[in-house]
Write a protein that holds these residues in place. Structure first.
Motif, PDB file in Angstrom:
ATOM      1  N   ARG A 128       0.761  -1.506   0.140  1.00 45.74           N
ATOM      2  CA  ARG A 128       0.160  -0.360   0.280  1.00 45.74           C
ATOM      3  C   ARG A 128       0.608   1.586   0.605  1.00 45.74           C
ATOM      4  O   ARG A 128       0.329   2.433  -0.547  1.00 45.74           O
ATOM      5  CB  ARG A 128      -0.468   0.058   1.294  1.00 45.74           C
ATOM      6  N   PHE A 129       1.953   1.099   0.933  1.00 50.12           N
ATOM      7  CA  PHE A 129       2.955   1.800   0.563  1.00 50.12           C
ATOM      8  C   PHE A 129       4.085   2.581  -0.673  1.00 50.12           C
ATOM      9  O   PHE A 129       4.564   2.953  -0.726  1.00 50.12           O
ATOM     10  CB  PHE A 129       3.764   2.395   2.272  1.00 50.12           C
ATOM     11  N   MET A 134       0.950   4.762  -4.656  1.00 49.59           N
ATOM     12  CA  MET A 134       0.499   5.726  -4.149  1.00 49.59           C
ATOM     13  C   MET A 134       0.514   7.145  -4.932  1.00 49.59           C
ATOM     14  O   MET A 134      -0.319   7.886  -4.960  1.00 49.59           O
ATOM     15  CB  MET A 134       1.631   5.963  -2.834  1.00 49.59           C
ATOM     16  N   ASN A 137      -2.986   8.378  -6.215  1.00 48.24           N
ATOM     17  CA  ASN A 137      -4.287   8.698  -4.719  1.00 48.24           C
ATOM     18  C   ASN A 137      -5.230  10.157  -5.470  1.00 48.24           C
ATOM     19  O   ASN A 137      -5.642  10.431  -5.052  1.00 48.24           O
ATOM     20  CB  ASN A 137      -3.067   9.218  -3.526  1.00 48.24           C
ATOM     21  N   GLU A 289       5.546   2.934   5.918  1.00 48.36           N
ATOM     22  CA  GLU A 289       4.412   2.698   6.954  1.00 48.36           C
ATOM     23  C   GLU A 289       4.519   2.249   8.256  1.00 48.36           C
ATOM     24  O   GLU A 289       4.372   2.790   8.961  1.00 48.36           O
ATOM     25  CB  GLU A 289       4.339   0.974   6.471  1.00 48.36           C
ATOM     26  N   SER A 292       3.861   5.950   9.487  1.00 39.86           N
ATOM     27  CA  SER A 292       2.318   6.013   8.596  1.00 39.86           C
ATOM     28  C   SER A 292       1.771   5.832  10.971  1.00 39.86           C
ATOM     29  O   SER A 292       0.913   6.455  10.460  1.00 39.86           O
ATOM     30  CB  SER A 292       1.933   5.407   7.761  1.00 39.86           C
TER      31      SER A 292
END
Length: 326
Positions: A128-129, A134, A137, A289, A292
């Motif tokens: 996801r990273f 990304m 987005n 991550e 985050s």
């Protein structure tokens, strides 16, 4: 208004094996939070990792909890539930490597516990990273069809789990985050070729909004591949997670296409296909991550990959696995 904690978060790690080693390297070099140290059931291995990257070695998991505000759990999946339950009960925020737990029931208990304690719970779905994902987005994504391939040569590490839980679950999580609609149908097949668990698998996911995803994962391929293709009206996107490369094809009115854009004429005088290959920023997905996770704690916001996200990915993986092994 979000709550902001100004003091540095103390982050510890349990399990400094293959994945834990890489996490430890990032933890030890970070300036945004304080590295609280590590615990591993193998003291000699912990000493080796500490000598390489730095960081205090704790004699027990309980000692590590006492020294930390947040815990990264990078141990084998069968230990996730017990360790995470202990950490959450002790009031610690938890980051846990994927898959979140051995089964859905355990995952549900952890999600509920984190919610009741008002603690942050993040799952390590690192893709996801990936900057190749990304970079999308800013786009208005509404996929109608998704196709993914995650292929790798055989590696005994991780072979105790089915390829669905070890490899395919990455793409399941990504697809769920993109489609944002309940899964209403699953068809799946797979084969155990060299281990006692499925080594290659394919699943077709149907969503309530009409989207369909075709997902393939293999750990017995000659070459590595981590690619995904996304199709929606007027847009086609291809993502190469391994090469960190994204290509976008969009159908646009010819009048709206800048003269310097790379475009292709089609059988229409008022439409063009516009091609773009976004420049991806230099980014380390594991560092991203971790940051985050810490930022979610500091700002009291939901992690990008929440415990509920990890649980839903596991739930779909379990359904796929059940169809394969019956």
């Amino acid at each position: 208004m979000s709550k902001i904690k100004t003091s540095k978060i103390k982050v510890g790690i349990v399990g400094v094996g293959h994945i834990g080693k890489f996490h430890t390297r990032h933890l030890a070099s970070a300036s945004e939070f304080e590295f609280a140290g590590m615990y591993d059931i193998r003291p000699e291995h912990a000493q080796k990792i500490s000598s390489e990257f730095g960081g205090k070695i704790h004699e027990s998991f309980t000692d590590l909890l006492s020294a930390s505000d947040a815990i990264l759990i990078c141990t084998p999946t069968k230990t996730h539930f017990e360790l995470a339950q202990q950490a959450l009960t002790a009031g610690k925020h938890v980051f846990i490597e994927k898959p979140v737990t051995e089964n859905v029931m355990q995952g549900e208990q952890l999600v509920a516990l984190a919610k009741s304690k008002k603690l942050k719970f993040q799952v390590g779905h690192i893709e996801r990273f990936n900057p190749a994902l990304m970079v999308l987005n800013h786009l208005d994504l509404n996929p109608v069809f998704i196709e993914s391939h995650r292929l790798a040569p055989f590696n005994p590490r991780g072979a105790q789990m089915a390829v669905v839980h070890e490899n395919m679950i990455h793409d399941i999580d990504i697809i769920l985050s993109l489609v944002k609609s309940p899964v209403t149908g699953i068809a799946a097949n797979g084969v155990a070729v060299v281990t006692g668990e499925p080594d290659i698998a394919n699943a077709r996911l149907t969503f309530a909004n009409g989207c369909v995803a075709n997902v393939t994962a293999s750990r017995i391929s000659l070459n590595q591949m981590r690619k995904m293709r996304i199709f929606q009206p007027a847009t086609y996107i291809t993502i190469d997670f391994q090469q960190h490369q994204t290509e976008i094809y969009q159908l646009k009115n010819a009048a709206d296409v800048p003269p310097d854009a790379t475009s292709f004429d089609i059988n229409s005088t008022d439409k063009k296909i516009v091609y773009s290959k976004p420049a991806l920023p230099e980014s380390d997905a594991m560092r991203a991550e971790q940051l985050s996770f810490v930022e979610a704690i500091q700002n009291d916001t939901e992690p990008i990959v929440s415990g509920a996200d990890g649980l839903e990915a596991l739930r779909i993986a379990e359904k796929i696995y059940a169809l394969i092994v019956v």
